[in-house]
Write a protein that holds these residues in place. Structure first.
Motif, PDB file in Angstrom:
ATOM      1  N   GLU A 178      51.061  32.434  36.711  1.00  0.00           N
ATOM      2  CA  GLU A 178      51.802  31.314  37.458  1.00  0.00           C
ATOM      3  C   GLU A 178      53.505  31.745  37.750  1.00  0.00           C
ATOM      4  O   GLU A 178      53.921  31.476  38.796  1.00  0.00           O
ATOM      5  N   ARG A 183      48.119  34.396  41.544  1.00  0.00           N
ATOM      6  CA  ARG A 183      47.261  33.197  41.689  1.00  0.00           C
ATOM      7  C   ARG A 183      46.114  33.098  40.598  1.00  0.00           C
ATOM      8  O   ARG A 183      45.725  34.159  40.250  1.00  0.00           O
ATOM      9  N   ARG A 186      42.415  26.879  40.084  1.00  0.00           N
ATOM     10  CA  ARG A 186      42.693  25.576  39.790  1.00  0.00           C
ATOM     11  C   ARG A 186      41.998  25.033  38.792  1.00  0.00           C
ATOM     12  O   ARG A 186      40.848  25.148  38.705  1.00  0.00           O
ATOM     13  N   GLU A 369      42.508  38.050  48.709  1.00  0.00           N
ATOM     14  CA  GLU A 369      43.663  37.909  48.047  1.00  0.00           C
ATOM     15  C   GLU A 369      43.091  37.908  46.310  1.00  0.00           C
ATOM     16  O   GLU A 369      42.206  37.465  45.962  1.00  0.00           O
ATOM     17  N   VAL A 371      42.793  37.029  42.466  1.00  0.00           N
ATOM     18  CA  VAL A 371      42.843  36.116  41.575  1.00  0.00           C
ATOM     19  C   VAL A 371      42.757  36.416  40.141  1.00  0.00           C
ATOM     20  O   VAL A 371      41.940  37.192  39.995  1.00  0.00           O
TER      21      VAL A 371
END
Length: 444
Positions: A178, A183, A186, A369, A371
């Motif tokens: 982070e 990414r 969550r 994207e 992650v």
């Protein structure tokens, strides 16, 4: 294979300078198939022989440091029984073979070990032939035992992380990722001391639950909203039933992959250079997964960072990947460079000089994207590349871990002041023994 077979439509940007480890990276990208084929008796015997050659090379070129490392490593892995193994150092391959034989007998009586029992067992499938199986098993144990010397040196923190993550937990990796703008999934909440604490109550998404200091997917759970649970109360009951009141786990949102690839993983290894820089050693793509975890993969490939292209299958990694249909070879993978740049930046951000090699687990999402799920000390992954063939071993030693010239020539930790301290300790202990023997003779 067309670019659209993976869902990618953008062209890779070739204008950036290379972030790869040069000749070392090239040696691991598409190694030539040995004459007898991968995992044949001759291949397993040759790879095992390379570990023996490197063992005695290390004893010859770094006798004090390697001896200190072996005693510390074996104590970390085997506790006090490791002392007996360390004392076999002059004939260490025999000590390893005896250990492997004992473990095989133990597995027959009490069940499989951590390589064979966990979700990541596909990466440790062994040859069917009993002789080849035994040689390969000796190779696996010995390659990590001697290969990790380059990655850990005599540094006690690094050696301890070849066995268990005390500092390098999933929380550690998430913070570093982070920090550099990468990414991560969550975090919905945590389960700790039998209590669920939610950062986002009223959970209505699919979840993956992970143990902060675990590896190879051990302890992971995948729960779908509307199927496995319908409310926060249902989730709390699932956690209580699975993890009890003593285990702490992270509750994370389950990120969905790019549809064209399905569940997959980019397996990125970054390595620190003698100059303190960080480069990409190797990138693998795990695909053909049958569950929500990449540990259920059935195929794997190497991916080139500079051209962002799937290069070749990896039958050298495990018997499980020996006969795959290489349908993705030639496919463009534009997100791989971005993911590698973020991995390199995160490795820099650790500010841990002893952390020589890191394995990063990454996926490309449906939003195109990358992650990241976590990083790991790459003590188990790197030796698989190190002893692929003589060219790979030569590239590791000559380019990154040359034993002559001090810290400027080698990325191995604890090659300076700490080693000097250890030499003094060994000399002091030897002096005590000499004085004690001399006193004994004088008394007599």
């Amino acid at each position: 294979v067309s670019t659209q077979s993976t869902g990618f439509t953008t062209k890779p940007d070739m204008s950036h300078p290379s972030i790869t480890a040069g000749a070392l990276y090239t040696a691991c990208l598409n190694p030539p198939t040995p004459s007898g084929g991968w995992f044949s008796l001759s291949d397993c015997l040759w790879r095992y022989t390379l570990t023996v050659m490197f063992l005695y090379w290390s004893l010859l070129t770094s006798p004090v440091a390697f001896t200190i490392y072996i005693f510390r490593h074996n104590h970390t892995w085997y506790r006090w029984s490791g002392l007996a193994l360390s004392l076999t150092l002059p004939v260490y391959p025999l000590g390893i073979a005896t250990t492997v034989l004992f473990e095989k007998i133990k597995s027959c009586l009490s069940g499989p070990n951590w390589m064979e029992a966990g979700p990541g067992s596909v990466f440790f499938v062994k040859p069917k032939n009993k002789v080849t199986d035994f040689i390969w098993s000796c190779y696996l144990v010995q390659s990590m035992a001697v290969g990790q010397f380059l990655l850990a040196g005599t540094d006690e923190t690094a050696i301890s992380h070849t066995w268990a993550d005390t500092i390098l937990t999933k929380d550690f990796w998430r913070a570093k990722l982070e920090k550099v703008g990468a990414r991560v999934p969550r975090q919905v909440g945590r389960w700790c001391n039998g209590r669920m604490v939610l950062d986002y109550p009223n959970v209505k998404c699919d979840l993956v639950v992970k143990v902060p200091d675990s590896y190879l997917g051990i302890g992971d759970s995948f729960w779908n909203y509307g199927k496995d649970f319908n409310s926060d109360q249902d989730l709390q009951q699932l956690l209580a039933d699975k993890y009890g009141d003593k285990q702490e786990v992270m509750i994370l949102e389950l990120v969905r992959p790019l549809p064209g690839l399905g569940v997959h993983q980019l397996d990125i290894i970054t390595i620190r250079t003698p100059e303190g820089d960080v480069k990409v050693l190797n990138v693998l793509l795990w695909t053909g997964c049958s569950t929500d975890s990449s540990h259920s993969c059935s195929s794997g490939y190497t991916v080139d960072v500079d051209s962002e292209t799937v290069v070749a299958p990896i039958p050298w990694y495990s018997v499980a990947f020996g006969e795959i249909d290489p349908v993705l070879v030639g496919t463009k993978f534009p997100m791989v460079r971005r993911a590698c740049e973020q991995a390199v930046a995160a490795h820099h951000a650790t500010d841990a000089g002893w952390l020589t090699a890191v394995g990063w687990d990454c996926m490309v999402t449906k939003d195109n994207e990358p992650v990241f799920f976590e990083g790991n000390f790459a003590g188990a992954r790197t030796p698989r590349r190190m002893f692929l063939n003589f060219g790979c071993l030569k590239a590791f030693v000559s380019n990154y871990f040359w034993p002559f010239g001090g810290e400027a020539a080698s990325a191995r930790p604890a090659s300076g002041n700490q080693l000097f301290r250890d030499v003094l300790l060994v000399a002091a202990a030897f002096g005590v023994v000499v004085v004690a023997i001399g006193t004994g003779f004088g008394t007599a």
